[in-house]
Each structure stands twice: as C-alpha cells, then as structure tokens.
Design a protein around this motif. Structure first.
Motif, short mmCIF file in Angstrom:
data_model
loop_
_atom_site.label_atom_id
_atom_site.label_comp_id
_atom_site.label_asym_id
_atom_site.label_seq_id
_atom_site.Cartn_x
_atom_site.Cartn_y
_atom_site.Cartn_z
N ARG A 168 0.81 -1.22 0.00
CA ARG A 168 0.00 0.00 0.00
C ARG A 168 0.84 1.27 0.00
O ARG A 168 0.32 2.36 -0.22
N SER A 169 2.13 1.15 0.30
CA SER A 169 2.95 2.38 0.26
C SER A 169 3.42 2.71 -1.15
O SER A 169 3.82 3.85 -1.42
N SER A 170 3.33 1.74 -2.07
CA SER A 170 3.82 1.99 -3.44
C SER A 170 3.09 3.17 -4.08
O SER A 170 3.68 3.98 -4.80
N ARG A 171 1.81 3.26 -3.81
CA ARG A 171 1.05 4.33 -4.47
C ARG A 171 1.40 5.71 -3.92
O ARG A 171 1.05 6.72 -4.53
N PHE A 172 2.10 5.75 -2.79
CA PHE A 172 2.52 7.06 -2.29
C PHE A 172 3.79 7.55 -2.98
O PHE A 172 4.07 8.75 -2.99
N ILE A 173 4.52 6.63 -3.58
CA ILE A 173 5.61 7.08 -4.46
C ILE A 173 4.96 7.75 -5.66
O ILE A 173 5.37 8.84 -6.09
N GLN A 229 -6.60 -1.71 -10.03
CA GLN A 229 -5.60 -2.33 -10.92
C GLN A 229 -5.12 -3.66 -10.33
O GLN A 229 -4.98 -4.65 -11.04
N LEU A 230 -4.92 -3.65 -9.03
CA LEU A 230 -4.39 -4.83 -8.34
C LEU A 230 -5.37 -6.00 -8.36
O LEU A 230 -4.98 -7.15 -8.53
N PHE A 231 -6.67 -5.68 -8.17
CA PHE A 231 -7.64 -6.77 -7.97
C PHE A 231 -8.50 -7.07 -9.19
O PHE A 231 -9.26 -8.03 -9.18
N MET A 232 -8.40 -6.23 -10.24
CA MET A 232 -9.31 -6.40 -11.35
C MET A 232 -9.07 -7.73 -12.06
O MET A 232 -7.93 -8.11 -12.30
#
Ligand SMILES: N[C@@H](CCC(=O)N[C@@H](CS)C(=O)NCC(=O)O)C(=O)O
Length: 198
Positions: free
Chosen positions: A11-16, A162-165
């Motif tokens: 979950r921290s990846s999207r903060f990059i 994107q992750l779960f689709m």
C-alpha cells in the motif's frame, strides 16, 4: 523533506506515485513488514504504531493511514492541483471519497475476501456490489472519481482496482479497465514503479 516509510509492492507503493505527481521533495526509507505468507518482520525503524506501511515523516510530524497521508500531502503541496483545497467546490467530494475509500471500500473487500456477511445496521460499510454500483455510476458520468480532473483519490482507488481487477472479487468491465488505464498511464506512475522495488 518528506520521508516515506515503504515496503515494495504494498500500500505504500502508491505514495511514491502521489509524491511523484506532487513533485514533492522526498526520500524513501525501506522497511520490512509482516507479509501474508508469513515472511517479513516488524521493523524497529518504522514509526507506524502497528508496524505497517505507508507512514510518512515530515519534520516532527508522523502521519499514517493512506487517506490521511493523501490529504496531508495534497494540502501541503497544492500547486500540483490534485487535491482540492479548502474553498474549492470539490473539497467535500474529495474528503468524502478519501474517507469512503478507507471506511467503506477497504472493509467491503476484506469482508468479501473473508466470505463474511456484511451485517446491515451494524457494519459501517456495505457489500462490494453496493460500492461498485456507486463507483460505476460515478465513472459513467466522468473520467475520474471527482469529475473531469484526476486527483489523489484516483491514486488510491485506481491502483487498488488495478491490483484486484479480473479476480472473482472485482470482475473486469470496460468502464473499470479504461478508468484504471487512465490512472496508470500517467508518467508519474511509471516513475513510481521504477522506484518501488529499487
Ligand atoms: N489502513 C492502512 C493499512 C496499511 C496496511 O495494512 N499495510 C500493509 C501493507 S499493504 C502492511 O503494512 N501490512 C503489514 C502488517 O499488517 O503488519 C492504510 O490504509 O494505510
């Protein structure tokens, strides 16, 4: 300088992604986290009280919880225009979707994942079907969750989809696929991906 406490592909990846969009000065502090498969360990360098990511440090301030971090960062770096500020007509919708993401969407999918009923009248969230009805209705009118313009709410929601689709928990639809594509085709997303596991 913002420090992002980060674990690759989490979950921290999207903060990059968000920090890249904002053009904010930041550094990444990689920490280990306890993963679902039993790997990883609590990291004493992580200021998050539960040893989770994301968390950020800004001087003496430690902020955790994805919705709070998104709001903190877009308020602090308003020039990028991806977080409606106080006084903006979209501020209410922005706060609503950030809180809805944390308080309704995430619990809805965890309930579905655990195959557990959502007790109407007790749970503060609803079933994923009801969430998707709202999301689909919103995205059928506009390209982004707040309307015509991309915002940090799309970073949280779009990257989660994107992750779960395609999984049984989130069937693919043209509407969702094109929404996710609009979000992840952004140059800041590509830059973030390169830095995620670096
Ligand atoms: N509610 C938190 C959830 C954070 C979270 O659970 N992050 C996961 C990584 S995707 C984690 O750190 N897991 C390790 C653990 O639960 O100890 C947020 O939205 O920021």
């Amino acid at each position: 300088m913002i420090t992002l406490y980060h674990a690759p592909r989490s979950r921290s990846s999207r903060f990059i992604f968000l920090l890249e969009e904002l053009g904010a000065p930041y550094e990444i502090a990689n920490v280990s986290i306890r993963r679902r498969d039993g790997s990883g360990a609590l990291d004493s360098h992580n200021p998050h009280p539960h040893g989770k990511v994301p968390a950020i440090r800004d001087g003496d301030a430690i902020v955790y919880e994805s919705a709070a971090i998104a709001l903190y960062l877009t308020d602090k770096f308003p020039a990028a225009g991806i977080g409606p500020v106080v006084g903006d007509a979209k501020r209410g919708a922005y706060l609503t979707w950030l809180a809805y993401y944390a308080g309704v969407m995430e619990p809805a999918w965890v309930s579905a994942f655990m195959n557990s009923e959502v007790p109407r009248g007790t749970a503060g969230w609803v079933k994923t079907d009801e969430v998707m009805e709202l999301v689909n209705a919103t995205l059928s009118k506009n390209p982004y969750i707040l309307g015509e313009k991309f915002s940090a709410a799309d970073i949280l929601i779009g990257t989660t989809f994107q992750l779960f689709m395609g999984s049984p928990l989130l069937p693919k639809t043209d509407l969702l696929e094109s929404y996710v594509a609009r979000v992840v085709e952004r140059p800041a997303h590509a830059r973030a991906q390169a830095k995620d596991a670096a």
